[in-house]
Scaffold this motif. Structure first.
Motif, mmCIF file in Angstrom:
data_model
loop_
_atom_site.group_PDB
_atom_site.id
_atom_site.type_symbol
_atom_site.label_atom_id
_atom_site.label_comp_id
_atom_site.label_asym_id
_atom_site.label_seq_id
_atom_site.Cartn_x
_atom_site.Cartn_y
_atom_site.Cartn_z
ATOM 1 N N SER A 120 13.259 -17.718 10.936
ATOM 2 C CA SER A 120 12.874 -16.926 12.104
ATOM 3 C C SER A 120 11.757 -15.956 11.751
ATOM 4 O O SER A 120 11.770 -15.343 10.694
ATOM 5 C CB SER A 120 14.075 -16.125 12.606
ATOM 6 O OG SER A 120 15.097 -16.991 13.034
ATOM 7 N N ILE A 121 10.810 -15.835 12.664
ATOM 8 C CA ILE A 121 9.747 -14.846 12.538
ATOM 9 C C ILE A 121 10.044 -13.777 13.583
ATOM 10 O O ILE A 121 10.145 -14.089 14.776
ATOM 11 C CB ILE A 121 8.359 -15.465 12.803
ATOM 12 C CG1 ILE A 121 8.065 -16.591 11.820
ATOM 13 C CG2 ILE A 121 7.280 -14.378 12.746
ATOM 14 C CD1 ILE A 121 6.785 -17.357 12.113
ATOM 15 N N PRO A 122 10.218 -12.517 13.171
ATOM 16 C CA PRO A 122 10.524 -11.466 14.145
ATOM 17 C C PRO A 122 9.435 -11.368 15.213
ATOM 18 O O PRO A 122 8.242 -11.481 14.918
ATOM 19 C CB PRO A 122 10.563 -10.185 13.301
ATOM 20 C CG PRO A 122 10.809 -10.655 11.912
ATOM 21 C CD PRO A 122 10.167 -12.010 11.807
ATOM 22 N N ARG A 123 9.867 -11.189 16.449
ATOM 23 C CA ARG A 123 8.920 -11.022 17.563
ATOM 24 C C ARG A 123 8.062 -9.791 17.273
ATOM 25 O O ARG A 123 8.527 -8.835 16.689
ATOM 26 C CB ARG A 123 9.699 -10.857 18.858
ATOM 27 C CG ARG A 123 8.835 -10.889 20.075
ATOM 28 C CD ARG A 123 9.541 -11.690 21.174
ATOM 29 N NE ARG A 123 8.756 -11.724 22.386
ATOM 30 C CZ ARG A 123 7.773 -12.602 22.603
ATOM 31 N NH1 ARG A 123 7.477 -13.481 21.685
ATOM 32 N NH2 ARG A 123 7.102 -12.585 23.725
ATOM 33 N N THR A 176 0.342 -16.229 20.326
ATOM 34 C CA THR A 176 1.427 -17.193 20.495
ATOM 35 C C THR A 176 2.805 -16.614 20.201
ATOM 36 O O THR A 176 3.783 -17.019 20.822
ATOM 37 C CB THR A 176 1.179 -18.422 19.587
ATOM 38 O OG1 THR A 176 -0.138 -18.908 19.833
ATOM 39 C CG2 THR A 176 2.175 -19.523 19.859
ATOM 40 N N GLN A 177 2.892 -15.713 19.230
ATOM 41 C CA GLN A 177 4.170 -15.129 18.795
ATOM 42 C C GLN A 177 5.219 -16.216 18.516
ATOM 43 O O GLN A 177 6.264 -16.274 19.162
ATOM 44 C CB GLN A 177 4.701 -14.129 19.836
ATOM 45 C CG GLN A 177 3.901 -12.848 19.927
ATOM 46 C CD GLN A 177 3.993 -12.013 18.656
ATOM 47 O OE1 GLN A 177 5.069 -11.812 18.113
ATOM 48 N NE2 GLN A 177 2.859 -11.543 18.180
ATOM 49 N N PRO A 178 4.942 -17.094 17.537
ATOM 50 C CA PRO A 178 5.905 -18.164 17.232
ATOM 51 C C PRO A 178 7.232 -17.583 16.743
ATOM 52 O O PRO A 178 7.258 -16.540 16.086
ATOM 53 C CB PRO A 178 5.215 -18.954 16.120
ATOM 54 C CG PRO A 178 4.270 -17.969 15.494
ATOM 55 C CD PRO A 178 3.826 -17.068 16.603
ATOM 56 N N ALA A 179 8.327 -18.263 17.079
ATOM 57 C CA ALA A 179 9.657 -17.792 16.704
ATOM 58 C C ALA A 179 10.072 -18.259 15.312
ATOM 59 O O ALA A 179 10.943 -17.658 14.686
ATOM 60 C CB ALA A 179 10.691 -18.253 17.736
ATOM 61 N N THR A 180 9.464 -19.345 14.830
ATOM 62 C CA THR A 180 9.813 -19.898 13.517
ATOM 63 C C THR A 180 8.552 -20.339 12.785
ATOM 64 O O THR A 180 7.488 -20.484 13.392
ATOM 65 C CB THR A 180 10.744 -21.130 13.645
ATOM 66 O OG1 THR A 180 10.024 -22.171 14.306
ATOM 67 C CG2 THR A 180 12.034 -20.814 14.390
ATOM 68 N N THR A 216 18.639 -20.793 10.551
ATOM 69 C CA THR A 216 18.195 -21.301 11.840
ATOM 70 C C THR A 216 18.659 -20.345 12.923
ATOM 71 O O THR A 216 19.493 -19.478 12.697
ATOM 72 C CB THR A 216 18.812 -22.698 12.109
ATOM 73 O OG1 THR A 216 20.223 -22.570 12.167
ATOM 74 C CG2 THR A 216 18.404 -23.699 11.054
ATOM 75 N N GLU A 217 18.138 -20.547 14.129
ATOM 76 C CA GLU A 217 18.526 -19.680 15.234
ATOM 77 C C GLU A 217 20.009 -19.809 15.538
ATOM 78 O O GLU A 217 20.628 -18.888 16.041
ATOM 79 C CB GLU A 217 17.690 -20.022 16.471
ATOM 80 C CG GLU A 217 16.238 -19.625 16.282
ATOM 81 C CD GLU A 217 15.377 -19.996 17.469
ATOM 82 O OE1 GLU A 217 15.933 -20.210 18.562
ATOM 83 O OE2 GLU A 217 14.154 -20.054 17.302
ATOM 84 N N GLU A 218 20.614 -20.944 15.233
ATOM 85 C CA GLU A 218 22.036 -21.131 15.481
ATOM 86 C C GLU A 218 22.882 -20.521 14.375
ATOM 87 O O GLU A 218 24.099 -20.560 14.420
ATOM 88 C CB GLU A 218 22.378 -22.631 15.587
ATOM 89 C CG GLU A 218 21.774 -23.316 16.800
ATOM 90 C CD GLU A 218 20.306 -23.681 16.583
ATOM 91 O OE1 GLU A 218 19.913 -23.982 15.432
ATOM 92 O OE2 GLU A 218 19.550 -23.645 17.551
ATOM 93 N N GLY A 219 22.250 -20.005 13.335
ATOM 94 C CA GLY A 219 22.992 -19.355 12.266
ATOM 95 C C GLY A 219 23.344 -20.269 11.108
ATOM 96 O O GLY A 219 23.949 -19.839 10.151
ATOM 97 N N GLY A 220 22.947 -21.536 11.164
ATOM 98 C CA GLY A 220 23.260 -22.451 10.075
ATOM 99 C C GLY A 220 22.196 -22.391 9.005
ATOM 100 O O GLY A 220 21.245 -21.634 9.087
ATOM 101 N N ALA A 221 22.362 -23.219 7.992
ATOM 102 C CA ALA A 221 21.382 -23.251 6.911
ATOM 103 C C ALA A 221 20.090 -23.887 7.407
ATOM 104 O O ALA A 221 20.081 -24.650 8.352
ATOM 105 C CB ALA A 221 21.936 -24.055 5.731
ATOM 106 N N ALA A 222 19.008 -23.560 6.760
ATOM 107 C CA ALA A 222 17.714 -24.119 7.127
ATOM 108 C C ALA A 222 17.730 -25.624 6.933
ATOM 109 O O ALA A 222 18.384 -26.140 6.039
ATOM 110 C CB ALA A 222 16.613 -23.496 6.265
#
Length: 140
Positions: free
Chosen positions: A44-47, A68-72, A103-109
């Motif tokens: 994740s890339i902080p907004r 663009t402010q990408p999220a990842t 990941t955004e779901e909290g799992g491993a990358a």
């Protein structure tokens, strides 16, 4: 065979061998960087990340990332003009700032390189790239 004389290496072959020897450490380091980015593509890339504060990014990269402010990292890699080296700088910034590699779901990358990043990593862990596009190795 016994008695056969060795022919001198053609200049093109000699040049290729010299390049491989000269740049082997660089290529090994590049392979490690690519593996690290593949492993953390969903980081994740902080907004509202201040990309201008990253001195290694070009003005064009800063403008595109800010707009663009990408999220990842994967989303950042999908932006035209964002180089693999820029992704590596962003990854290092996230790591130093304590950014997430989850990941955004909290799992491993994820292990596999997501589709948007594959064009940055020729020969990455995907044999089914049906786009037909030639991979472009940009400024690593």
């Amino acid at each position: 065979p016994e008695g056969a004389s060795l022919l001198p290496l053609p200049s093109l072959g000699r040049e290729a061998m010299e390049i491989e020897v000269k740049y082997s450490n660089y290529l090994e380091r590049q392979a490690r960087e690519v593996a690290r980015l593949e492993e953390h593509a969903m980081a994740s890339i902080p907004r509202h990340t201040d990309y201008a504060a990253l001195p290694c990014l070009s003005k064009e990269e800063v403008e595109k990332l800010t707009a663009t402010q990408p999220a990842t990292l994967s989303e950042a890699g999908a932006i035209p003009g964002i180089t693999p080296k820029a992704l590596f700088y962003i990854y290092n910034h996230l790591r130093q700032a304590g950014g997430s590699s989850r990941t955004e779901e909290g799992g491993a990358a994820e292990e596999e390189v997501p589709e948007p990043l594959r064009h940055h990593f020729p020969g990455a862990s995907d044999a089914s790239d049906a786009s037909g596009a030639e991979p472009v190795a940009e400024g690593l």
